[in-house]
Design an enzyme around this catalytic site. Sequence first.
Site, mmCIF file in Angstrom:
data_model
loop_
_atom_site.group_PDB
_atom_site.id
_atom_site.type_symbol
_atom_site.label_atom_id
_atom_site.label_comp_id
_atom_site.label_asym_id
_atom_site.label_seq_id
_atom_site.Cartn_x
_atom_site.Cartn_y
_atom_site.Cartn_z
ATOM 1 N N CYS A 1 -19.465 -4.159 -15.297
ATOM 2 C CA CYS A 1 -18.490 -3.062 -15.197
ATOM 3 C C CYS A 1 -17.412 -3.322 -16.254
ATOM 4 O O CYS A 1 -16.877 -4.430 -16.358
ATOM 5 C CB CYS A 1 -17.865 -2.994 -13.800
ATOM 6 N N CYS B 1 -10.429 -12.134 0.890
ATOM 7 C CA CYS B 1 -11.332 -11.526 -0.081
ATOM 8 C C CYS B 1 -12.251 -12.626 -0.612
ATOM 9 O O CYS B 1 -11.799 -13.595 -1.213
ATOM 10 C CB CYS B 1 -10.502 -10.889 -1.191
ATOM 11 N N CYS C 1 -7.347 -7.242 -7.549
ATOM 12 C CA CYS C 1 -8.723 -6.756 -7.733
ATOM 13 C C CYS C 1 -9.117 -6.838 -9.199
ATOM 14 O O CYS C 1 -8.382 -6.393 -10.068
ATOM 15 C CB CYS C 1 -8.833 -5.273 -7.388
ATOM 16 N N GLU D 1 -13.409 -18.074 -6.850
ATOM 17 C CA GLU D 1 -12.075 -17.807 -6.323
ATOM 18 C C GLU D 1 -12.134 -17.027 -5.009
ATOM 19 O O GLU D 1 -13.026 -16.204 -4.796
ATOM 20 C CB GLU D 1 -11.251 -17.041 -7.361
ATOM 21 N N CYS E 1 -20.685 -12.356 -12.319
ATOM 22 C CA CYS E 1 -21.322 -11.108 -11.920
ATOM 23 C C CYS E 1 -22.199 -10.622 -13.055
ATOM 24 O O CYS E 1 -21.881 -10.823 -14.224
ATOM 25 C CB CYS E 1 -20.264 -10.045 -11.591
ATOM 26 N N CYS F 1 -13.698 -4.826 -15.536
ATOM 27 C CA CYS F 1 -13.582 -5.921 -14.572
ATOM 28 C C CYS F 1 -13.626 -7.271 -15.274
ATOM 29 O O CYS F 1 -14.486 -7.525 -16.124
ATOM 30 C CB CYS F 1 -14.712 -5.825 -13.550
HETATM 31 N N1 SAH Z 1 -19.442 -5.886 -7.103
HETATM 32 C C1 SAH Z 1 -18.819 -5.311 -5.949
HETATM 33 C C2 SAH Z 1 -17.715 -6.164 -5.439
HETATM 34 C C3 SAH Z 1 -16.507 -6.250 -6.327
HETATM 35 S S1 SAH Z 1 -15.231 -5.618 -5.359
HETATM 36 C C4 SAH Z 1 -18.369 -3.906 -6.277
HETATM 37 O O1 SAH Z 1 -18.544 -3.515 -7.408
HETATM 38 O O2 SAH Z 1 -17.960 -3.175 -5.389
HETATM 39 C C5 SAH Z 1 -13.914 -5.462 -6.361
HETATM 40 C C6 SAH Z 1 -13.391 -4.043 -6.490
HETATM 41 O O3 SAH Z 1 -12.379 -4.099 -7.473
HETATM 42 C C7 SAH Z 1 -14.461 -3.097 -6.989
HETATM 43 O O4 SAH Z 1 -14.232 -1.796 -6.531
HETATM 44 C C8 SAH Z 1 -14.203 -3.182 -8.465
HETATM 45 O O5 SAH Z 1 -14.770 -2.096 -9.153
HETATM 46 C C9 SAH Z 1 -12.690 -3.211 -8.513
HETATM 47 N N2 SAH Z 1 -12.176 -3.730 -9.768
HETATM 48 C C10 SAH Z 1 -12.828 -4.461 -10.691
HETATM 49 N N3 SAH Z 1 -12.028 -4.721 -11.740
HETATM 50 C C11 SAH Z 1 -10.841 -4.148 -11.483
HETATM 51 C C12 SAH Z 1 -9.601 -4.110 -12.171
HETATM 52 N N4 SAH Z 1 -9.422 -4.735 -13.325
HETATM 53 N N5 SAH Z 1 -8.586 -3.452 -11.588
HETATM 54 C C13 SAH Z 1 -8.746 -2.869 -10.381
HETATM 55 N N6 SAH Z 1 -9.881 -2.878 -9.684
HETATM 56 C C14 SAH Z 1 -10.932 -3.513 -10.224
#
Ligand code: SAH
Length: 369
Positions: free
Chosen positions: A119, A108, A343, A95, A115, A122
């Site tokens: 985390c 984006c 995000c 996406e 991934c 996420c």
């Molecule tokens: N792997 C990289 C790129 C992902 S960026 C990283 O970890 O930075 C996406 C951003 O959105 C990251 O800061 C991630 O932690 C955040 N993110 C992930 N899941 C989310 C959620 N459910 N709500 C808000 N932010 C989230």
Amino acid sequence: MVSNAKMNMLGSPRQSLEAYFTDRGEASFRAHQIMKWIHHRGVYDFAEMSDLSKRLRQQLQTEAMIKVPEIVMEKVSADGTHKWLLRLEDGNCIETVYIPEDSRNTLCVSSQVGCALDCTFCSTARQGFNRNLTSAEIISQLWIARRRLQSGNSNARTISNVVLMGMGEPLLNYDAVVDASRIMMDDLGYGLGKRRVTLSTSGVLPAMDRLRDDLDVSLAVSLHAPNNQLRDKLVPLNRKYPIEELLLACRRFVEGKKHKQRITFEYVMLKDVNDSPSHARELVKLLRDVPSKINLIPFNPFPDTRFQRSEPETIQRFRDILIRAGFTTITRRTRGEDIDAACGQLAGKIQDRSRRAVRFARLEQNLTL
Ligand code: SAH
């Protein structure tokens, strides 16, 4: 149909294309002509490249290709955010999201199919990991978005910023991400300045140090917690690269840069998990010696998550503490929520993810917040 052995010129940065042509006894500026055809004019058929000789066009047709993923779905949110689901050659889908704002228009971009980082808050993590994207698959997201935005509306503003914040951990797909970023920043590609390309990482330390020497992009770091105990649970990569080491790497990243640069720290606001005033005060202490900006991201929910978004007043209080301590702090506005484009909501469609799904289940069982 084209064979996989052919070079996909869409993802080749200027230097590799120049080498390709000089190796074949051609002038290096052929590389510049090809890049303009591909990235400026959106042409993917060598036959149309009228300033190349017929012989060269034929040679390119047998040796190389320009291949773009297929758009499976395009959704437009009530707030103007676009989301594309793109199908890659092997059937996996990724996406890409376009976020128009008053002062900039941000794309984006995803860097991996799924991934591997787990985390816990996420949605991409839930999907598991399949493979790295090629540089062509990364840059094609920009190629496609630009064409689609132009075709729908001739007044459409162009993409002014790219954030590597889609699916995947960009620093675990280092070479392809660096190649694609070079094309983003090249005038023969998309001409984006270094402040306009931001790579977001969970903190893959060795790759952060390499990046500092290789490429002048802006860096965002997904911090999400002010201490190791909590970050270990939210961002499991922290067990390998704990906060103190991460912050030292952040300082190394900005040290000695010609133009003063700050690291953007991302902090997802999870209700009753990491959002108390004492967490904010801990964060202030932690980041005192790092040139930083802080982005608070209200948690975006997805099916079956155990987390909730912090209340607006809680976020406001948290932000006030940071601002009073002198940190530039913004609360990221949630965009495209109605089309699951916010995000952490990017899921794609991933093939063969069973092994990772099991690992995730085990990890979540052990999770006590
Ligand atoms: N792997 C990289 C790129 C992902 S960026 C990283 O970890 O930075 C996406 C951003 O959105 C990251 O800061 C991630 O932690 C955040 N993110 C992930 N899941 C989310 C959620 N459910 N709500 C808000 N932010 C989230």
